[in-house]
Design a protein around this motif. Structure first.
Motif, PDB file in Angstrom:
ATOM      1  N   VAL A 335      -2.114 -14.213  -7.315  1.00 49.28           N
ATOM      2  CA  VAL A 335      -2.792 -13.649  -6.177  1.00 49.28           C
ATOM      3  C   VAL A 335      -0.965 -13.854  -5.549  1.00 49.28           C
ATOM      4  N   GLY A 336      -0.103 -15.182  -5.814  1.00 49.73           N
ATOM      5  CA  GLY A 336       1.178 -14.215  -4.774  1.00 49.73           C
ATOM      6  C   GLY A 336       1.989 -12.965  -4.922  1.00 49.73           C
ATOM      7  N   ILE A 338      -0.239 -10.007  -6.535  1.00 48.62           N
ATOM      8  CA  ILE A 338      -1.028  -8.955  -5.591  1.00 48.62           C
ATOM      9  C   ILE A 338      -0.772  -9.094  -4.548  1.00 48.62           C
ATOM     10  N   GLY A 339      -0.322  -9.681  -3.614  1.00 50.07           N
ATOM     11  CA  GLY A 339      -0.489  -9.825  -2.036  1.00 50.07           C
ATOM     12  C   GLY A 339       1.222  -9.013  -1.667  1.00 50.07           C
ATOM     13  N   VAL A 340       2.074 -10.076  -1.983  1.00 48.64           N
ATOM     14  CA  VAL A 340       3.827  -9.309  -1.798  1.00 48.64           C
ATOM     15  C   VAL A 340       3.489  -7.547  -2.131  1.00 48.64           C
ATOM     16  N   ARG A 342       0.839  -5.211  -2.861  1.00 43.24           N
ATOM     17  CA  ARG A 342      -0.428  -4.399  -1.566  1.00 43.24           C
ATOM     18  C   ARG A 342       0.862  -4.635  -0.569  1.00 43.24           C
ATOM     19  N   GLY A 343       1.778  -5.597   0.423  1.00 38.57           N
ATOM     20  CA  GLY A 343       1.736  -4.968   1.313  1.00 38.57           C
ATOM     21  C   GLY A 343       3.450  -4.648   0.922  1.00 38.57           C
ATOM     22  N   SER A 355      -5.092  -3.680  -9.944  1.00 45.31           N
ATOM     23  CA  SER A 355      -4.398  -5.432  -9.362  1.00 45.31           C
ATOM     24  C   SER A 355      -4.933  -6.257 -11.131  1.00 45.31           C
ATOM     25  N   THR A 382       9.600  -8.413  -3.147  1.00 47.13           N
ATOM     26  CA  THR A 382       9.014  -8.066  -4.897  1.00 47.13           C
ATOM     27  C   THR A 382       9.563  -8.461  -5.762  1.00 47.13           C
TER      28      THR A 382
END
Length: 643
Positions: A335-336, A338-340, A342-343, A355, A382
């Motif tokens: 989860v972390g 994927i969030g990083v 995407r940002g 993902s 990242t």
């Protein structure tokens, strides 16, 4: 020669026959013949208590036998002129256990020579310390004397003292120890003692025994001539007795253990020279020699636990908490990351990464198969997150693979019962030969819960061969003597490398005293005990036992090695059963059991992949068919518009 009696506490029983003895005691004819003799004997035991029976009954000896147990020595005087009464007394006192090996029986009466000779046919007079006072001649020329053993007659004032020796150089015979005279009292002949030893030297006599094979205590083999050859540790002890006491033995023909002890209780056999457990119920039928094998208890034998195929072989190297921690870390990291990512993609306007691809790559790095560095955005956040995850995956993967190898090479075997308490918790059936009825009843009446539970589980009627087969294939423990079970396992269930599929519990079922059965109140018990004590205290018996067990192990290994060299498969071997790998043994190849987990995982994966492939194919076929129908419909609509 003056008689000196030891200062033991004694109890004197006088049994009188009313019809003849009282008449002689009171001197019905005025002679008072027997009374002076009895009074003289009583004077020798003047510190004793007297119990007088004047009814002539030969009964009630059972109660008197209980009384004599409270005294160190019992002196029984029987006064009668009739041989019939003395013979009846001999039989009744034997059944009632009035006498013991340390008792002394004194018979006084006006007996004829042939009457004295006939008394030797009875165990009471021939085996026990039995003295007979009978009238003899005053000149010493009695017809039963110390030299010729023949008959007598003569002056009633002189009473000769006779004693039966069952074993002499010329066979069993009466000997004259001395005489009693009113004026001089009791006088022994030169070189005679009052109570000569009867069993210190049997002069090569043949003694009956009863026995059945019970390895390693007693074994039987038939040679080429058809002769039975006996061996074993108890046979060696019997040989030592034969050498010390100078006798030979003859084994009676018996077929069951009940017959073995029956011959002893009937006094047809002197002993059963095989170890028997001393149970209270058995003491009602026969006595025992001195106990030996004190550290040998009733034991149980069981099959060693073996590895059963389990898919959890991949799961066992880590605990449940560690697996949950890894799973939680994996979810958080996915989860972390994927969030990083995407940002970073929004900031750099780069190509997006799916993902699912990120999750697959994270799993790949955990298994040492993935690489994310060349596909990720080049932002510092990242890279830091990926670096931390790679370090964590490296540590976890290294520890897991190392522990997995250790678990596969030295697997954890299931726990095995070693004590009675552990045994009754894991089994529901215990086997034992048919002669274990006495032990079963003893256990069922025990106040200990574990012993009582074991007694209720016992199933009788299984000999050692059948019992061990049930132990191997059905996991039923088998009860027996520790040495007996050790010998059977060593001889028949030992591999060529010395290992065995069976094991004996570390603690026995219950402590047991062991001895040889002998008849009740056997007068030769002291002589047998002397030899047993010497062999036990000298460590000779234990050395014999160790030698027999070592020989059994050697024979078992050699037999298995010959079968392996001949190509005999394990299934045809007597001791067929897979054995567990020993930690101390040489490294062994991994078996299918170790790899069942990976194989099951691979199989399930291939099945799921096949199902997914079929599902995808069906979806694709359905989609293609649907698209074809749509295209066909559009084409038809276009044609209609043209016309």
């Amino acid at each position: 020669m003056k008689i000196e009696w030891p200062g033991w506490q004694r109890f004197l029983l006088i049994v009188l026959n009313t019809a003849s003895a009282q008449r002689s005691m009171t001197g019905g004819d005025g002679t008072n013949e027997i009374r002076p003799v009895v009074l003289s004997i009583a004077y020798l035991w003047r510190n004793c208590s007297y119990l007088l029976f004047t009814d002539g009954e030969t009964s009630g000896y059972e109660a008197l036998a209980k009384v004599r147990l409270h005294f160190l020595c019992v002196i029984v005087i029987v006064v009668s002129d009739r041989r019939v009464f003395l013979e009846s007394f001999a039989e009744s006192s034997l059944r009632g256990r009035l006498l013991s090996g340390t008792s002394t029986l004194i018979a006084v009466g006006r007996l004829r020579p042939q009457d004295v000779e006939a008394l030797s046919a009875h165990w009471t007079f021939s085996m026990y310390n039995a003295l007979v006072f009978a009238p003899g001649s005053s000149d010493g020329n009695s017809r039963i004397n110390s030299s010729d053993g023949k008959s007598s007659g003569g002056n009633s004032k002189r009473w000769n003292l006779y004693y039966y020796m069952p074993f002499t150089a010329s066979g069993g015979r009466w000997i004259a120890l001395g005489h009693w005279h009113p004026s001089r009292g009791l006088i022994l002949q030169e070189g005679r003692s009052l109570l000569p030893k009867k069993f210190s030297n049997l002069y090569g006599a043949t003694v009956n025994i009863s026995a059945l094979p019970y390895k390693p205590y007693w074994m039987e083999e038939t040679n080429s001539k058809g002769d039975v050859i006996y061996s074993g540790s108890d046979k060696l002890m019997l040989d030592a007795m034969q050498s010390t006491l100078n006798f030979t033995s003859r084994a009676l023909k018996v077929t069951t253990w009940d017959e073995v002890v029956q011959r002893v209780s009937e006094r047809k056999a002197w002993t059963a020279p095989i170890i028997h457990a001393v149970y209270p119920a058995r003491l009602k039928r026969f006595d025992f020699t001195r106990t030996y094998e004190h550290d040998i208890n009733q034991a149980f034998v069981m099959a060693k636990p073996v590895l059963e195929p389990k898919w959890q072989s991949l799961y066992y190297p880590l605990t449940n908490e560690v697996w949950l921690c890894i799973l939680g870390t994996l979810l958080i990291s996915c989860v972390g990351l994927i969030g990083v990512i995407r940002g970073s993609e929004q900031m750099q306007q780069g190509k997006k990464i799916a993902s699912g691809g990120v999750i697959l790559e994270v799993l790949g790095t955990l298994l040492g198969q993935g690489g994310l560095s060349d596909r990720l955005p080049v932002t510092l956040s990242t890279r830091l997150l990926v670096l931390i995850w790679l370090f964590f995956a490296f540590i976890v993967g290294t520890l897991y693979k190392g522990n997995l190898v250790a678990y596969l090479v030295a697997p954890r075997y299931p726990p095995r019962p070693e004590t009675l308490e552990e045994l009754v918790k894991v089994v529901k059936r215990v086997t034992m030969p048919y002669f274990g009825e006495t032990l079963r009843e003893l256990l069922r009446n025990s106040e200990t819960d574990s012993l009582r539970s074991l007694g209720n589980m016992m199933e009788l009627g299984h000999d050692i061969d059948e019992g061990l087969r049930l132990t191997l294939h059905n996991k039923y423990p088998h009860l027996g003597s520790l040495r007996f079970l050790q010998y059977q396992v060593a001889e028949h269930y030992t591999e060529a490398d010395g290992t065995s599929p069976l094991y004996l519990g570390r603690e026995g079922v219950m402590p047991i005293l062991n001895a040889w059965p002998i008849p009740h109140d056997a007068p030769f018990k002291e002589d047998l005990d002397f030899v047993i004590l010497a062999l036990i205290e000298g460590g000779i018996y234990n050395k014999w036992m160790e030698d027999w067990l070592d020989e059994a192990k050697k024979v078992g290994r050699q037999s298995r090695r010959r079968q392996l060299e001949a190509g005999v498969p394990l299934e045809s071997w007597t001791g067929d059963f897979p054995t567990e790998a020993s930690v101390d043994s040489e490294p062994r190849a991994l078996t299918i059991v170790h790899f069942q987990g990976p194989l099951m995982l691979l199989g399930f994966g291939m099945v799921f992949a096949g199902v997914a492939f079929i599902a995808e194919s069906l979806v694709e076929w359905y989609s293609s068919a649907k698209a074809g129908e749509i295209r066909l419909r559009l084409k038809e609509q276009a044609i209609e518009k043209l016309f």
